[in-house]
Design a protein around this motif. Structure first.
Motif, mmCIF file in Angstrom:
data_model
loop_
_atom_site.group_PDB
_atom_site.id
_atom_site.type_symbol
_atom_site.label_atom_id
_atom_site.label_comp_id
_atom_site.label_asym_id
_atom_site.label_seq_id
_atom_site.Cartn_x
_atom_site.Cartn_y
_atom_site.Cartn_z
ATOM 1 N N SER A 153 0.832 -1.191 0.000
ATOM 2 C CA SER A 153 0.000 0.000 0.000
ATOM 3 C C SER A 153 0.873 1.250 0.000
ATOM 4 O O SER A 153 2.086 1.184 0.224
ATOM 5 C CB SER A 153 -0.915 -0.002 1.233
ATOM 6 N N LYS A 154 0.241 2.396 -0.233
ATOM 7 C CA LYS A 154 0.998 3.649 -0.284
ATOM 8 C C LYS A 154 1.640 3.973 1.050
ATOM 9 O O LYS A 154 2.786 4.417 1.113
ATOM 10 C CB LYS A 154 0.073 4.794 -0.730
ATOM 11 N N VAL A 155 0.908 3.762 2.142
ATOM 12 C CA VAL A 155 1.462 4.074 3.453
ATOM 13 C C VAL A 155 2.564 3.082 3.816
ATOM 14 O O VAL A 155 3.534 3.440 4.502
ATOM 15 C CB VAL A 155 0.341 4.072 4.515
ATOM 16 N N THR A 303 -2.009 4.766 15.231
ATOM 17 C CA THR A 303 -3.403 4.681 14.773
ATOM 18 C C THR A 303 -3.617 5.273 13.385
ATOM 19 O O THR A 303 -4.331 4.681 12.576
ATOM 20 C CB THR A 303 -4.331 5.398 15.773
ATOM 21 N N SER A 304 -3.002 6.428 13.104
ATOM 22 C CA SER A 304 -3.301 7.135 11.856
ATOM 23 C C SER A 304 -2.867 6.338 10.635
ATOM 24 O O SER A 304 -3.618 6.225 9.649
ATOM 25 C CB SER A 304 -2.626 8.510 11.860
ATOM 26 N N PHE A 305 -1.651 5.759 10.658
ATOM 27 C CA PHE A 305 -1.179 4.988 9.508
ATOM 28 C C PHE A 305 -2.056 3.752 9.284
ATOM 29 O O PHE A 305 -2.369 3.405 8.142
ATOM 30 C CB PHE A 305 0.279 4.571 9.718
ATOM 31 N N PHE A 306 -2.444 3.101 10.370
ATOM 32 C CA PHE A 306 -3.286 1.904 10.248
ATOM 33 C C PHE A 306 -4.659 2.261 9.680
ATOM 34 O O PHE A 306 -5.180 1.569 8.797
ATOM 35 C CB PHE A 306 -3.426 1.242 11.624
ATOM 36 N N VAL A 307 -5.251 3.354 10.183
ATOM 37 C CA VAL A 307 -6.571 3.777 9.698
ATOM 38 C C VAL A 307 -6.491 4.175 8.231
ATOM 39 O O VAL A 307 -7.382 3.845 7.425
ATOM 40 C CB VAL A 307 -7.106 4.931 10.559
ATOM 41 N N TYR A 308 -5.415 4.883 7.857
ATOM 42 C CA TYR A 308 -5.283 5.308 6.458
ATOM 43 C C TYR A 308 -5.161 4.101 5.531
ATOM 44 O O TYR A 308 -5.731 4.101 4.421
ATOM 45 C CB TYR A 308 -4.066 6.211 6.291
ATOM 46 N N GLU A 309 -4.431 3.067 5.958
ATOM 47 C CA GLU A 309 -4.291 1.884 5.112
ATOM 48 C C GLU A 309 -5.636 1.176 4.924
ATOM 49 O O GLU A 309 -5.922 0.648 3.843
ATOM 50 C CB GLU A 309 -3.273 0.922 5.719
ATOM 51 N N GLN A 310 -6.471 1.172 5.971
ATOM 52 C CA GLN A 310 -7.768 0.498 5.875
ATOM 53 C C GLN A 310 -8.760 1.268 5.008
ATOM 54 O O GLN A 310 -9.598 0.677 4.327
ATOM 55 C CB GLN A 310 -8.356 0.295 7.279
ATOM 56 N N TYR A 311 -8.684 2.616 5.045
ATOM 57 C CA TYR A 311 -9.650 3.464 4.310
ATOM 58 C C TYR A 311 -8.905 4.404 3.374
ATOM 59 O O TYR A 311 -9.151 5.605 3.338
ATOM 60 C CB TYR A 311 -10.496 4.262 5.301
ATOM 61 N N GLU A 312 -7.978 3.839 2.617
ATOM 62 C CA GLU A 312 -7.110 4.651 1.764
ATOM 63 C C GLU A 312 -7.903 5.404 0.697
ATOM 64 O O GLU A 312 -7.722 6.614 0.508
ATOM 65 C CB GLU A 312 -6.061 3.747 1.119
ATOM 66 N N GLU A 313 -8.802 4.723 0.007
ATOM 67 C CA GLU A 313 -9.546 5.361 -1.079
ATOM 68 C C GLU A 313 -10.474 6.458 -0.551
ATOM 69 O O GLU A 313 -10.561 7.540 -1.144
ATOM 70 C CB GLU A 313 -10.359 4.310 -1.837
ATOM 71 N N ILE A 315 -10.206 8.252 2.269
ATOM 72 C CA ILE A 315 -9.437 9.400 2.760
ATOM 73 C C ILE A 315 -8.838 10.183 1.606
ATOM 74 O O ILE A 315 -8.832 11.426 1.620
ATOM 75 C CB ILE A 315 -8.342 8.923 3.734
ATOM 76 N N ASP A 316 -8.342 9.495 0.576
ATOM 77 C CA ASP A 316 -7.797 10.199 -0.593
ATOM 78 C C ASP A 316 -8.874 11.032 -1.281
ATOM 79 O O ASP A 316 -8.615 12.156 -1.738
ATOM 80 C CB ASP A 316 -7.205 9.191 -1.578
ATOM 81 N N GLY A 317 -10.092 10.492 -1.359
ATOM 82 C CA GLY A 317 -11.182 11.252 -1.969
ATOM 83 C C GLY A 317 -11.521 12.503 -1.175
ATOM 84 O O GLY A 317 -11.753 13.575 -1.757
ATOM 85 N N ILE A 318 -11.539 12.393 0.162
ATOM 86 C CA ILE A 318 -11.830 13.566 1.000
ATOM 87 C C ILE A 318 -10.746 14.619 0.843
ATOM 88 O O ILE A 318 -11.033 15.819 0.739
ATOM 89 C CB ILE A 318 -11.972 13.126 2.471
ATOM 90 N N VAL A 319 -9.478 14.198 0.820
ATOM 91 C CA VAL A 319 -8.363 15.148 0.678
ATOM 92 C C VAL A 319 -8.421 15.853 -0.665
ATOM 93 O O VAL A 319 -8.219 17.076 -0.760
ATOM 94 C CB VAL A 319 -7.024 14.412 0.863
ATOM 95 N N LYS A 320 -8.702 15.120 -1.728
ATOM 96 C CA LYS A 320 -8.805 15.750 -3.052
ATOM 97 C C LYS A 320 -9.935 16.765 -3.094
ATOM 98 O O LYS A 320 -9.795 17.852 -3.674
ATOM 99 C CB LYS A 320 -9.021 14.670 -4.117
#
Length: 367
Positions: A153-155, A303-313, A315-320
């Motif tokens: 994954s990216k993270v 916690t943050s890296f683990f959560v980002y890996e689980q909900y990567e798509e 979170i990326d959509g919200i950031v964009k």
């Protein structure tokens, strides 16, 4: 010891037998051949490999096989007296224990000699393929996705795909929890014990030295429990790691020198504001919220890296979406700035010429 055979090897043996029959070899028709992986392994070790691959922890308590068999036999003998339905599975357990105790290895020499059989899938590859086939039985869904996915994954790539990524992404729950507990104890030791940083560091170093000294003089066996010694290699740093550390430090130093030179010349005002604001916030946090900052940082790291890996798509959509919204808002603000302000910003190279209101580019955006 037991022999296990991967199904692809069985299919390969059937093809070899068919080819041997087609070539009319006299020693093949009407005969039976044993087909194995030619890699005998302990029954318990094979099961442990499968369970560990699916994310389950290997049993830390080891009992002699005969003792466990006697316990199962005792439970089986008591079953009719207890009249309990909860022990209906005792008979299969008894059979499994007997199966694990006996040696079940077979000779493949006849198949190798007469039909030219040799395994095409090794035991290690077969275990890996079996784990992938039973990924739906993994301990959690994240592990199942990890088994089915070869790409990182990216993270995971961001963290280096090494030990740090393995710990922060909770790939090994036991190791991650141990590291988190150790860092939590260090956090308490340095910030909540009422001592200065130097005193806490000195006492911690003394405690580590005393602990290692006591551990080093312990015998290799205490009341039947083996004590694993720590090798000197564990305290060494490889040349590759040392080169990476020195290179990283040199790059950081060179970057700091470049920033200092740019600030000394007074030409890059954007860089000046970035550095000034960063230093102000750093001073504000260190002077008032140092303890809280370290605590929050410790929790977020696990916690943050683990959560980002689980909900990567997601979170990326919200950031964009947030970035696009900010760009639109900035465009609206820049288009409504007075000419004098935009001219001032342009003179100091804070605003590009194309961002000034009234230009052809802005008229195209607003139209």
């Amino acid at each position: 010891m037991s022999d296990f055979t991967y199904v692809e090897n069985v299919a390969h043996a059937l093809i070899c037998a068919e080819e041997a029959l087609g070539s009319r070899i006299v020693s093949v028709p009407g005969k039976a051949f044993f087909i194995t992986n030619l890699e005998p392994v302990k029954f318990s070790e094979f099961l442990s490999l499968i369970l560990e691959g699916l994310g389950y922890q290997r049993s830390m308590v080891k009992l002699p096989a005969r003792l466990f068999l006697y316990i199962v036999l005792l439970v089986k003998w008591m079953h009719p007296m207890m009249d309990s339905r909860k022990l209906n599975h005792s008979t299969p357990v008894h059979n499994v224990v007997q199966l694990a105790l006996c040696t079940r290895t077979f000779s493949c020499c006849a198949a190798e000699k007469n039909i030219g059989y040799s395994p095409v899938v090794s035991l290690e590859e077969g275990v890996a393929l079996t784990i992938k086939s039973f990924s739906h039985l993994a301990r959690d869904q994240s592990l199942a996705r990890q088994i089915n996915s070869v790409d990182h994954s990216k993270v995971d790539k961001l963290l280096g795909s090494g030990k740090v990524a393995e710990i922060l992404l909770w790939k090994d729950e036991r190791k991650t929890f141990t590291c988190f507990l150790a860092l939590g104890l260090l956090y308490y030791w340095f910030f909540f014990c009422g001592r200065t940083f130097i005193t806490s560091a000195a006492k911690l170093l003394l405690l580590v030295i005393v602990t290692l000294s006591i551990y080093g003089i312990l015998p290799s066996n205490i009341f039947g429990f083996s004590v694993q010694k720590i090798s000197l290699v564990s305290f060494e740093i490889s040349k590759v790691d040392m080169t990476i550390i020195v290179t990283t430090m040199a790059q950081m130093w060179n970057r700091a020198v470049q920033v200092t030179n740019a600030l000394a010349k007074g030409e890059d005002w954007i860089l000046f504001f970035k550095v000034a604001i960063s230093l102000y916030f750093l001073k504000f946090i260190l002077s008032r919220y140092l303890t809280a900052a370290f605590g929050v940082g410790l929790v977020l790291a696990f916690t943050s890296f683990f959560v980002y890996e689980q909900y990567e798509e997601e979170i990326d959509g919200i950031v964009k979406f947030m970035i696009c919204t900010m760009n639109v808002a900035m465009g609206v603000v820049m288009n409504n700035l007075p000419i004098s302000v935009t001219t001032f910003l342009h003179n100091f190279e804070i605003l590009d010429e194309n961002k000034r209101p009234g230009t052809e580019n802005d008229r195209q955006l607003t139209s």
